[in-house]
Design an enzyme around this catalytic site. Sequence first.
Site, PDB file in Angstrom:
ATOM      1  N   LYS A  26       0.825  -1.202   0.000  1.00  0.00           N
ATOM      2  CA  LYS A  26       0.000   0.000   0.000  1.00  0.00           C
ATOM      3  C   LYS A  26       0.867   1.264   0.000  1.00  0.00           C
ATOM      4  O   LYS A  26       0.661   2.172  -0.805  1.00  0.00           O
ATOM      5  CB  LYS A  26      -0.900  -0.035   1.238  1.00  0.00           C
ATOM      6  CG  LYS A  26      -1.989   1.004   1.217  1.00  0.00           C
ATOM      7  CD  LYS A  26      -2.899   0.880   2.438  1.00  0.00           C
ATOM      8  CE  LYS A  26      -3.782  -0.333   2.358  1.00  0.00           C
ATOM      9  NZ  LYS A  26      -4.581  -0.552   3.556  1.00  0.00           N
ATOM     10  N   ARG A  96      -3.365   2.958   8.747  1.00  0.00           N
ATOM     11  CA  ARG A  96      -3.671   1.623   8.208  1.00  0.00           C
ATOM     12  C   ARG A  96      -2.416   0.785   8.122  1.00  0.00           C
ATOM     13  O   ARG A  96      -1.320   1.289   7.907  1.00  0.00           O
ATOM     14  CB  ARG A  96      -4.204   1.721   6.775  1.00  0.00           C
ATOM     15  CG  ARG A  96      -5.537   2.366   6.633  1.00  0.00           C
ATOM     16  CD  ARG A  96      -5.795   2.559   5.135  1.00  0.00           C
ATOM     17  NE  ARG A  96      -6.710   3.642   4.916  1.00  0.00           N
ATOM     18  CZ  ARG A  96      -8.016   3.486   4.679  1.00  0.00           C
ATOM     19  NH1 ARG A  96      -8.529   2.293   4.626  1.00  0.00           N
ATOM     20  NH2 ARG A  96      -8.774   4.520   4.500  1.00  0.00           N
ATOM     21  N   GLY A 105      -8.169  -7.212   4.701  1.00  0.00           N
ATOM     22  CA  GLY A 105      -8.925  -7.134   5.950  1.00  0.00           C
ATOM     23  C   GLY A 105      -8.272  -7.783   7.142  1.00  0.00           C
ATOM     24  O   GLY A 105      -8.899  -7.966   8.176  1.00  0.00           O
ATOM     25  N   MET A 107      -5.540  -6.806   8.947  1.00  0.00           N
ATOM     26  CA  MET A 107      -4.941  -6.020  10.019  1.00  0.00           C
ATOM     27  C   MET A 107      -5.703  -4.728  10.272  1.00  0.00           C
ATOM     28  O   MET A 107      -6.633  -4.389   9.572  1.00  0.00           O
ATOM     29  CB  MET A 107      -3.484  -5.796   9.701  1.00  0.00           C
ATOM     30  CG  MET A 107      -2.715  -7.099   9.788  1.00  0.00           C
ATOM     31  SD  MET A 107      -0.978  -6.900   9.551  1.00  0.00           S
ATOM     32  CE  MET A 107      -0.931  -6.400   7.871  1.00  0.00           C
ATOM     33  N   ARG A 348      -3.376  -1.583  -6.079  1.00  0.00           N
ATOM     34  CA  ARG A 348      -2.496  -2.742  -5.934  1.00  0.00           C
ATOM     35  C   ARG A 348      -2.798  -3.693  -7.078  1.00  0.00           C
ATOM     36  O   ARG A 348      -3.841  -3.582  -7.730  1.00  0.00           O
ATOM     37  CB  ARG A 348      -2.713  -3.430  -4.581  1.00  0.00           C
ATOM     38  CG  ARG A 348      -4.132  -3.898  -4.384  1.00  0.00           C
ATOM     39  CD  ARG A 348      -4.340  -4.461  -3.008  1.00  0.00           C
ATOM     40  NE  ARG A 348      -5.756  -4.698  -2.798  1.00  0.00           N
ATOM     41  CZ  ARG A 348      -6.298  -4.963  -1.628  1.00  0.00           C
ATOM     42  NH1 ARG A 348      -5.560  -5.003  -0.560  1.00  0.00           N
ATOM     43  NH2 ARG A 348      -7.582  -5.176  -1.517  1.00  0.00           N
ATOM     44  N   HIS A 466     -15.253  -9.138   1.560  1.00  0.00           N
ATOM     45  CA  HIS A 466     -14.160  -9.979   2.059  1.00  0.00           C
ATOM     46  C   HIS A 466     -14.230 -11.381   1.460  1.00  0.00           C
ATOM     47  O   HIS A 466     -13.248 -11.916   0.943  1.00  0.00           O
ATOM     48  CB  HIS A 466     -14.250 -10.048   3.587  1.00  0.00           C
ATOM     49  CG  HIS A 466     -13.210 -10.923   4.196  1.00  0.00           C
ATOM     50  ND1 HIS A 466     -13.453 -12.230   4.523  1.00  0.00           N
ATOM     51  CD2 HIS A 466     -11.910 -10.686   4.489  1.00  0.00           C
ATOM     52  CE1 HIS A 466     -12.357 -12.757   5.024  1.00  0.00           C
ATOM     53  NE2 HIS A 466     -11.398 -11.846   5.016  1.00  0.00           N
ATOM     54  N   SER A 776      15.578 -41.551 -10.179  1.00  0.00           N
ATOM     55  CA  SER A 776      14.410 -40.717  -9.960  1.00  0.00           C
ATOM     56  C   SER A 776      14.326 -40.466  -8.451  1.00  0.00           C
ATOM     57  O   SER A 776      14.293 -41.418  -7.660  1.00  0.00           O
ATOM     58  CB  SER A 776      13.150 -41.412 -10.465  1.00  0.00           C
ATOM     59  OG  SER A 776      12.044 -40.580 -10.215  1.00  0.00           O
ATOM     60  N   CYS A 843      10.075 -37.851  -8.664  1.00  0.00           N
ATOM     61  CA  CYS A 843       8.694 -38.328  -8.753  1.00  0.00           C
ATOM     62  C   CYS A 843       7.958 -38.246  -7.422  1.00  0.00           C
ATOM     63  O   CYS A 843       6.839 -38.715  -7.297  1.00  0.00           O
ATOM     64  CB  CYS A 843       8.626 -39.730  -9.345  1.00  0.00           C
ATOM     65  SG  CYS A 843       9.465 -40.941  -8.338  1.00  0.00           S
ATOM     66  N   TYR A 863      13.891 -34.069 -15.682  1.00  0.00           N
ATOM     67  CA  TYR A 863      12.437 -33.944 -15.710  1.00  0.00           C
ATOM     68  C   TYR A 863      11.847 -33.995 -14.314  1.00  0.00           C
ATOM     69  O   TYR A 863      12.508 -34.408 -13.358  1.00  0.00           O
ATOM     70  CB  TYR A 863      11.813 -35.055 -16.569  1.00  0.00           C
ATOM     71  CG  TYR A 863      11.937 -36.436 -15.988  1.00  0.00           C
ATOM     72  CD1 TYR A 863      10.995 -36.914 -15.086  1.00  0.00           C
ATOM     73  CD2 TYR A 863      13.010 -37.269 -16.321  1.00  0.00           C
ATOM     74  CE1 TYR A 863      11.109 -38.176 -14.529  1.00  0.00           C
ATOM     75  CE2 TYR A 863      13.135 -38.532 -15.770  1.00  0.00           C
ATOM     76  CZ  TYR A 863      12.183 -38.977 -14.869  1.00  0.00           C
ATOM     77  OH  TYR A 863      12.303 -40.214 -14.309  1.00  0.00           O
TER      78      TYR A 863
END
Length: 887
Positions: A26, A96, A105, A107, A348, A466, A776, A843, A863
Amino acid sequence: MAKRVFYFGKTKTDGDGKQKQLLGGKGANLAEMTSIGLPVPPGFTITTEVCDEYYKSGRKLPAGLTDEVNKNVKVLEKELGKKFGDNENPLLVSVRSGAAASMPGMMNTILNLGLNDVSVKGLAAATGNERFAYDAYRRLINMYGDVVMEVGHEHFEEAFDKIKKKHKATLDTEVPTEGLKELCEAYKAVYKQHTKQDFPQAPLQQLELAIEAVFKSWMVDKAVSYRRIEGITGLKGTAVNVQSMVYGNMGNDSGTGVAFTRDPATGQNKFYGEFLINAQGEDVVAGIRTPQPVAEMPKWTTPTHKTIGKDCHKQLLEIKDKLEDHYKDVQDIEFTIEKGTLYMLQTRTGKRTAAAAVKIACDMVKEGRIDEKTALLRIPPNDLTQLLLPSFSAAGKKGAEVLAKGLPASPGAAFGKLAFTAVEAVERANAGEKVILVRKETSPEDVEGMNSAAGILTSTGGMTSHAAVVARGWGRCCVAGAGEISIDEKGRKIKVAGKTLTWKDTISLDGSTGEVMNGEVATEEPKLSGDFAKIMKWADEHRTLGVRTNADTPADSQRAREFGAEGIGLCRTEHMFFEEDRIFSMRKMILAENEKNRRAALEKLLPHQRKDFEGIFKAMKGLPVTVRLLDPPLHEFLPHDGKAQTEIAKELGLKPADVKHRVAQLHEANPMLGHRGCRLSITYPEILEMQVTAIVEAMINCKKKNIDAKPEIMIPLIGTVEELKLLREKAEETIEAVKKAKKYDGKLDIPIGTMIEIPRAALTADQVAEYADFFSFGTNDLTQMTFGYSRDDVNTFLPDYLKHDILPVDPFQSLDQTGVGQLVAMGVEKGRSTRKDLKVGICGEHGGDPSSIDFCHRVGLNYVSCSPFRVPIARVAAAQAALKNGK
Ligand code: PEP
Ligand code: MG
């Protein structure tokens, strides 16, 4: 000493949008918006480092902070020509929180700070509105008492009720000015009664305590829970934004709203928001009044300002373009209109659903705002699951009974039984029930319940309430503001469309249309859109890691192929033995007392295995399939209750006592460290023989049908090279024996490799690689054995470890890169020191986790392999890893 307070305003702007870590999202954006010339009420931001200092020094504000704050207040007073506590034109501020990551919402916020017995008169004079001034003052005493001094909100409510009664008012707005003046006195008395202090009259003192309250709110339970659920770690704390107040509740020429520069649910390029006339900012977000869409704003007129709505709307559209041109991303904004003048309070990056993320990324590339790489980096890989989930089928919808229609707050198709509180939702979800959390509106206290529920339904609140914001962020289905539903929380029932439904009833929510339907509506598989395919194509062009899947049925293999899997990295053969027609032979094999009987039972299993393999090879059409030989401890296949044991004894012609005895014999104190993995094949080589035979026969059968089968044999849970050497020889002998028996003289290329799941295998990977064509990493077991946490019972204490920050995340979900990761890195390096071209994959569950995938890329794996639904996630995550770290 580092600078602690950053000013933003016309006088000067110290910070900028890049300083999110220091100024919070913010604060950084307030500085940035000010710099690009947007109308932002001036103020200053106290850095997140100060929050850190506050906690490090045992919850004390650092020395010198107050002086720095006071200096900035002076600058602010000068810029605005207003003074704190003034009896003519007082400076008032909001205080704030704002951390680097958005926590909607979560804090504390305090508004109207600076009002006292003197400045309330000044505010009345400056605005010519006494009622407004006393209303603001009573709100401050209430909020301040509640947030800073922890006086229960109900005490203030009680006092308000008395005043309302006295003035015969039902609504807050009907209380006359006199009543509000009395209310301020009554609130001050409540304050004093509970805090044993007078309500502070000195604005600078109010400010100091408010700053401290914001820092304190960083560690309250709901904030800590939210960070845990969202996986937000490594932040210093929250910043505090002190900003001069502007009022949206000064009359019918004022208002407040929130908006997104594009639709956050679908991604459509359409300004999208809501506003309320004559209201304060929190009213929109809290979902108390249902706001109007911003598109309706041009219709807003006042007797003295006929074009107020048109003017503000036009200005908002200009700001929208300016913001998108500047940030090159969707913005989520908060604005206030004070007597016809528009102010920006916040911007934001807009949270969005996966569908919106994909569309926005593709559209912004088309518009030339961003390039493909940036677009790819913007897709939160985990969210893609939302697009792969089923939606309600057309047939299901056709027959569905629609009970109510709310706002389509977060897409998805969810069904479940009604749960009325967050606690209930958590408990019932933990007990295995699917629930829909039904609330009038949600608040940050409800986040655990929202997270446990399959879907969320609220009866008030808009698209930016919210519930809507949080659900969208999580990709959880949400219908908000379904006003026709009346909720009886205590009675655990709802009334809607002339019906009463209780906690035992099931409803379905369509998060894309807002429909609330009776019962469980049928769902269907997703269709992957053109934009989705485009993102996947870009991902494939940029990634260097291969992506395979963990699958053990032809159907899963087929689905994974459709999702883009390039092979099977782990086929867990044990899953095949659980099916109705096989479990009997499996049990017979386990309960056999000698090799002959075991072989006889295996003989029966062989055709099933062969058929399974043929199906999988066929589905994978020439892609490699890594088949892992039997791994789990044998007792997993046996029944554990007496009745089932008696039944199996009867079927097998054994005495129940013998079955019981064998089950007891196979029982393991720590099942995951016992007689399993390659150890089974050492004791019972005939199991390996049967499985390898099935693989080779299936391969030959496929070849005869012109199906290109590419099996790879993987031996699990190797700890010493000798195990692998022995079992490799056995597998090779079996391959030759099958070829001979089948009179097949062509070449069969079947690589034989191993899993690296035991720390010793990683430590001796150079030796192991002599007998392995591939590795693997079975990081599920490797994590278990490195930490010494049993996979089976880790959840008895893991929540405490997360709560106390002993572990940042569950190491079974996201690879512990510092510890387990060292073994992986070492395994790769040592393995390749023996065999330069050693193919290495992963894996374990971590193969589908974006941050673990990033690690796999960095240590040079070939991979990753993950469950079918995670394949698209892995493709994008692998591309992001390549883009972030270089190829
Ligand atoms: C592993 O241990 O990581 C693995 C993939 O094997 P399993 O989960 O079947 O033990
Ligand atoms: Mg394992």
